[in-house]
Design a protein around this motif. Sequence first.
Motif, PDB file in Angstrom:
ATOM      1  N   ASN A 248       0.818  -1.213   0.000  1.00  0.00           N
ATOM      2  CA  ASN A 248       0.000   0.000   0.000  1.00  0.00           C
ATOM      3  C   ASN A 248       0.852   1.264   0.000  1.00  0.00           C
ATOM      4  O   ASN A 248       2.040   1.228   0.297  1.00  0.00           O
ATOM      5  CB  ASN A 248      -0.959   0.001   1.192  1.00  0.00           C
ATOM      6  CG  ASN A 248      -0.280   0.362   2.502  1.00  0.00           C
ATOM      7  OD1 ASN A 248       0.095   1.524   2.729  1.00  0.00           O
ATOM      8  ND2 ASN A 248      -0.119  -0.616   3.395  1.00  0.00           N
TER       9      ASN A 248
ATOM     10  N   LYS B 166      -0.852   3.724 -10.033  1.00  0.00           N
ATOM     11  CA  LYS B 166      -1.702   2.909 -10.916  1.00  0.00           C
ATOM     12  C   LYS B 166      -1.488   1.419 -10.660  1.00  0.00           C
ATOM     13  O   LYS B 166      -2.449   0.634 -10.645  1.00  0.00           O
ATOM     14  CB  LYS B 166      -1.401   3.248 -12.373  1.00  0.00           C
ATOM     15  CG  LYS B 166      -1.829   4.654 -12.778  1.00  0.00           C
ATOM     16  CD  LYS B 166      -1.363   4.988 -14.181  1.00  0.00           C
ATOM     17  CE  LYS B 166      -1.714   6.420 -14.556  1.00  0.00           C
ATOM     18  NZ  LYS B 166      -1.170   6.781 -15.894  1.00  0.00           N
TER      19      LYS B 166
ATOM     20  N   SER C 113      -2.956   0.395  -7.228  1.00  0.00           N
ATOM     21  CA  SER C 113      -4.419   0.383  -7.320  1.00  0.00           C
ATOM     22  C   SER C 113      -4.909  -0.871  -8.036  1.00  0.00           C
ATOM     23  O   SER C 113      -5.853  -1.539  -7.595  1.00  0.00           O
ATOM     24  CB  SER C 113      -4.915   1.634  -8.062  1.00  0.00           C
ATOM     25  OG  SER C 113      -4.624   2.798  -7.333  1.00  0.00           O
TER      26      SER C 113
END
Length: 268
Positions: free
Chosen positions: A52, A113, A116
């Motif tokens: 994360n 990106k 995610s």
Amino acid sequence: MQPGFIHLHNHSEYSLLDGMLRITDGDGHASEFLKGLAAQKDNALAITDHGNMYGAMEFYFMAQSLGLKPIVGCECYITRGSRKDRDKNHGRRDNGHITVLARNEAGYRNLIKMVSASYLEGFYHDPRIDSELLARHAEGLVCLSGCLKSHIARACAENRLDDAAKIASEYNGILGKGNFYLELMDHGIPEETVAMAGLIELSKRTGIPLVATNDCHYQKKGDWEAHDAHICISTGSLMNDPDRMRMTTHELYYKSPEEMIKLFSHTP
């Protein structure tokens, strides 16, 4: 002049119930940890939380305000197959680790990106990326091969150097020369020592350069007990359970440049 060393593999409090390096003091001000690093001339720090980037913006602006160079990164989970596969015969152990750092703004945007997509498309036990996703977002990224849980280090620890070389060459081809490094760690773990010997040999064989990290989870050596309690909370275990998950080393602290240079004096 004091010897220099920059830590590139570190887990903040946003590696939830695992990392303990504080970014703030809880009141929106910089932590004493960051202030101490900023007081050292020409210093920098990478934050590479597990899967994360929750703390990326807070870390970036806090470090910038102190004059500390922030390096935004993530310890990504990566699968050797497709991130979209959900093979019930393969568990969490098959998800490898890889350390990904943003070199510039393009790299930062690509890292966002990719992370995610690891949740939206690749989640299986962990948020996973794969080689296809890495190739699509390679611009501006620098990758290190990862800890003992990486596919490359694991292959080296098991004396499968041909397999390790194949994976390393694939990542090196995706990222381009100068953007992929074989990551050495030494926490006094026997399996890690075997892996390190293999990684050094792999570097000689492939020409891929080496980098040393320490997989820092807490600031001081004595913080290992608090970290142990964190693991118990995370796994729902009791401290006195003999069969619970526990770290086999107390070396996951933020070591000084002098300590790191001495530790890797055999491979300067």
